[in-house]
Design a protein around this motif. Structure first.
Motif, PDB file in Angstrom:
ATOM      1  N   ILE A  34       0.857  -1.186   0.000  1.00 32.87           N
ATOM      2  CA  ILE A  34       0.000   0.000   0.000  1.00 32.87           C
ATOM      3  C   ILE A  34       0.891   1.233   0.000  1.00 32.87           C
ATOM      4  O   ILE A  34       1.808   1.343   0.815  1.00 32.87           O
ATOM      5  CB  ILE A  34      -0.944  -0.014   1.218  1.00 32.87           C
ATOM      6  N   PRO A  35       0.622   2.165  -0.910  1.00 28.78           N
ATOM      7  CA  PRO A  35       1.439   3.386  -0.991  1.00 28.78           C
ATOM      8  C   PRO A  35       1.401   4.186   0.316  1.00 28.78           C
ATOM      9  O   PRO A  35       0.366   4.238   0.985  1.00 28.78           O
ATOM     10  CB  PRO A  35       0.796   4.184  -2.127  1.00 28.78           C
ATOM     11  N   GLU A  36       2.528   4.779   0.646  1.00 27.24           N
ATOM     12  CA  GLU A  36       2.648   5.535   1.893  1.00 27.24           C
ATOM     13  C   GLU A  36       1.607   6.635   2.033  1.00 27.24           C
ATOM     14  O   GLU A  36       1.151   6.916   3.131  1.00 27.24           O
ATOM     15  CB  GLU A  36       4.049   6.148   2.014  1.00 27.24           C
ATOM     16  N   ASP A  37       1.217   7.241   0.920  1.00 31.30           N
ATOM     17  CA  ASP A  37       0.250   8.338   1.001  1.00 31.30           C
ATOM     18  C   ASP A  37      -1.151   7.853   1.393  1.00 31.30           C
ATOM     19  O   ASP A  37      -1.995   8.650   1.765  1.00 31.30           O
ATOM     20  CB  ASP A  37       0.199   9.129  -0.305  1.00 31.30           C
ATOM     21  N   GLU A  38      -1.393   6.557   1.354  1.00 29.53           N
ATOM     22  CA  GLU A  38      -2.682   6.000   1.762  1.00 29.53           C
ATOM     23  C   GLU A  38      -2.656   5.419   3.165  1.00 29.53           C
ATOM     24  O   GLU A  38      -3.707   5.197   3.758  1.00 29.53           O
ATOM     25  CB  GLU A  38      -3.110   4.885   0.798  1.00 29.53           C
ATOM     26  N   VAL A  39      -1.482   5.174   3.698  1.00 26.23           N
ATOM     27  CA  VAL A  39      -1.347   4.451   4.965  1.00 26.23           C
ATOM     28  C   VAL A  39      -2.021   5.183   6.114  1.00 26.23           C
ATOM     29  O   VAL A  39      -2.784   4.574   6.878  1.00 26.23           O
ATOM     30  CB  VAL A  39       0.136   4.167   5.287  1.00 26.23           C
ATOM     31  N   LEU A  40      -1.802   6.461   6.264  1.00 27.44           N
ATOM     32  CA  LEU A  40      -2.366   7.210   7.383  1.00 27.44           C
ATOM     33  C   LEU A  40      -3.893   7.172   7.347  1.00 27.44           C
ATOM     34  O   LEU A  40      -4.545   6.938   8.369  1.00 27.44           O
ATOM     35  CB  LEU A  40      -1.863   8.653   7.354  1.00 27.44           C
ATOM     36  N   GLU A  41      -4.451   7.366   6.190  1.00 24.19           N
ATOM     37  CA  GLU A  41      -5.905   7.339   6.031  1.00 24.19           C
ATOM     38  C   GLU A  41      -6.461   5.945   6.350  1.00 24.19           C
ATOM     39  O   GLU A  41      -7.488   5.812   7.019  1.00 24.19           O
ATOM     40  CB  GLU A  41      -6.262   7.744   4.605  1.00 24.19           C
ATOM     41  N   LEU A  42      -5.780   4.912   5.883  1.00 22.82           N
ATOM     42  CA  LEU A  42      -6.223   3.552   6.158  1.00 22.82           C
ATOM     43  C   LEU A  42      -6.063   3.193   7.633  1.00 22.82           C
ATOM     44  O   LEU A  42      -6.899   2.492   8.197  1.00 22.82           O
ATOM     45  CB  LEU A  42      -5.462   2.546   5.292  1.00 22.82           C
ATOM     46  N   GLU A  43      -5.009   3.696   8.242  1.00 24.25           N
ATOM     47  CA  GLU A  43      -4.799   3.446   9.663  1.00 24.25           C
ATOM     48  C   GLU A  43      -5.929   4.062  10.478  1.00 24.25           C
ATOM     49  O   GLU A  43      -6.449   3.440  11.403  1.00 24.25           O
ATOM     50  CB  GLU A  43      -3.443   3.991  10.115  1.00 24.25           C
ATOM     51  N   ASP A  44      -6.343   5.266  10.116  1.00 27.35           N
ATOM     52  CA  ASP A  44      -7.473   5.909  10.791  1.00 27.35           C
ATOM     53  C   ASP A  44      -8.750   5.100  10.591  1.00 27.35           C
ATOM     54  O   ASP A  44      -9.499   4.875  11.545  1.00 27.35           O
ATOM     55  CB  ASP A  44      -7.686   7.335  10.271  1.00 27.35           C
ATOM     56  N   ALA A  45      -9.002   4.653   9.364  1.00 26.15           N
ATOM     57  CA  ALA A  45     -10.189   3.848   9.074  1.00 26.15           C
ATOM     58  C   ALA A  45     -10.147   2.533   9.839  1.00 26.15           C
ATOM     59  O   ALA A  45     -11.167   2.078  10.378  1.00 26.15           O
ATOM     60  CB  ALA A  45     -10.298   3.594   7.577  1.00 26.15           C
ATOM     61  N   PHE A  46      -8.977   1.921   9.911  1.00 20.85           N
ATOM     62  CA  PHE A  46      -8.791   0.666  10.637  1.00 20.85           C
ATOM     63  C   PHE A  46      -9.099   0.867  12.121  1.00 20.85           C
ATOM     64  O   PHE A  46      -9.837   0.082  12.721  1.00 20.85           O
ATOM     65  CB  PHE A  46      -7.356   0.177  10.434  1.00 20.85           C
ATOM     66  N   ASN A  47      -8.543   1.917  12.712  1.00 17.35           N
ATOM     67  CA  ASN A  47      -8.769   2.194  14.132  1.00 17.35           C
ATOM     68  C   ASN A  47     -10.230   2.511  14.413  1.00 17.35           C
ATOM     69  O   ASN A  47     -10.778   2.068  15.423  1.00 17.35           O
ATOM     70  CB  ASN A  47      -7.862   3.328  14.611  1.00 17.35           C
ATOM     71  N   ASN A  48     -10.876   3.268  13.525  1.00 15.53           N
ATOM     72  CA  ASN A  48     -12.294   3.573  13.690  1.00 15.53           C
ATOM     73  C   ASN A  48     -13.126   2.307  13.603  1.00 15.53           C
ATOM     74  O   ASN A  48     -14.092   2.143  14.357  1.00 15.53           O
ATOM     75  CB  ASN A  48     -12.765   4.579  12.644  1.00 15.53           C
ATOM     76  N   ASP A  49     -12.758   1.412  12.716  1.00 16.01           N
ATOM     77  CA  ASP A  49     -13.470   0.142  12.582  1.00 16.01           C
ATOM     78  C   ASP A  49     -13.349  -0.675  13.860  1.00 16.01           C
ATOM     79  O   ASP A  49     -14.323  -1.272  14.324  1.00 16.01           O
ATOM     80  CB  ASP A  49     -12.917  -0.644  11.373  1.00 16.01           C
ATOM     81  N   LEU A  50     -12.166  -0.687  14.455  1.00 10.97           N
ATOM     82  CA  LEU A  50     -11.966  -1.421  15.711  1.00 10.97           C
ATOM     83  C   LEU A  50     -12.800  -0.813  16.835  1.00 10.97           C
ATOM     84  O   LEU A  50     -13.387  -1.530  17.636  1.00 10.97           O
ATOM     85  CB  LEU A  50     -10.489  -1.417  16.109  1.00 10.97           C
ATOM     86  N   LYS A  51     -12.852   0.513  16.898  1.00 19.73           N
ATOM     87  CA  LYS A  51     -13.631   1.190  17.935  1.00 19.73           C
ATOM     88  C   LYS A  51     -15.117   0.879  17.792  1.00 19.73           C
ATOM     89  O   LYS A  51     -15.816   0.686  18.777  1.00 19.73           O
ATOM     90  CB  LYS A  51     -13.418   2.700  17.859  1.00 19.73           C
ATOM     91  N   ASN A  52     -15.593   0.828  16.550  1.00 20.30           N
ATOM     92  CA  ASN A  52     -17.007   0.578  16.310  1.00 20.30           C
ATOM     93  C   ASN A  52     -17.404  -0.865  16.616  1.00 20.30           C
ATOM     94  O   ASN A  52     -18.571  -1.141  16.877  1.00 20.30           O
ATOM     95  CB  ASN A  52     -17.372   0.905  14.850  1.00 20.30           C
ATOM     96  N   LYS A  53     -16.447  -1.772  16.598  1.00 20.10           N
ATOM     97  CA  LYS A  53     -16.727  -3.177  16.898  1.00 20.10           C
ATOM     98  C   LYS A  53     -16.888  -3.406  18.394  1.00 20.10           C
ATOM     99  O   LYS A  53     -17.524  -4.341  18.811  1.00 20.10           O
ATOM    100  CB  LYS A  53     -15.600  -4.094  16.373  1.00 20.10           C
ATOM    101  N   ASN A  54     -16.256  -2.559  19.198  1.00 24.27           N
ATOM    102  CA  ASN A  54     -16.294  -2.738  20.670  1.00 24.27           C
ATOM    103  C   ASN A  54     -17.425  -1.967  21.294  1.00 24.27           C
ATOM    104  O   ASN A  54     -18.067  -1.161  20.894  1.00 24.27           O
ATOM    105  CB  ASN A  54     -14.980  -2.293  21.302  1.00 24.27           C
TER     106      ASN A  54
END
Length: 54
Positions: A34-54
């Motif tokens: 995954i290109p570096e310019d997408e990583v931060l955005e995906l990391e935020d989406a990943f963390n939000n997804d984890l928060k919404n699961k709990n």
């Protein structure tokens, strides 16, 4: 809308790799090349997804 669908699919792929191959988030994004310019955005989406699961 299409961009959100792509991001959501990437997050699902990252989570799947992390689970099945026992990788960290950083290892999974490197594995998927995954290109570096997408990583931060995906990391935020990943963390939000984890928060919404709990």
């Amino acid at each position: 809308m299409e961009l959100e669908a792509i991001k959501s699919e990437r997050v699902r792929n990252i989570k799947s790799i992390m689970t099945k191959l026992k990788m960290s988030f950083k290892e999974a994004i490197a594995f998927l090349e995954i290109p570096e310019d997408e990583v931060l955005e995906l990391e935020d989406a990943f963390n939000n997804d984890l928060k919404n699961k709990n």
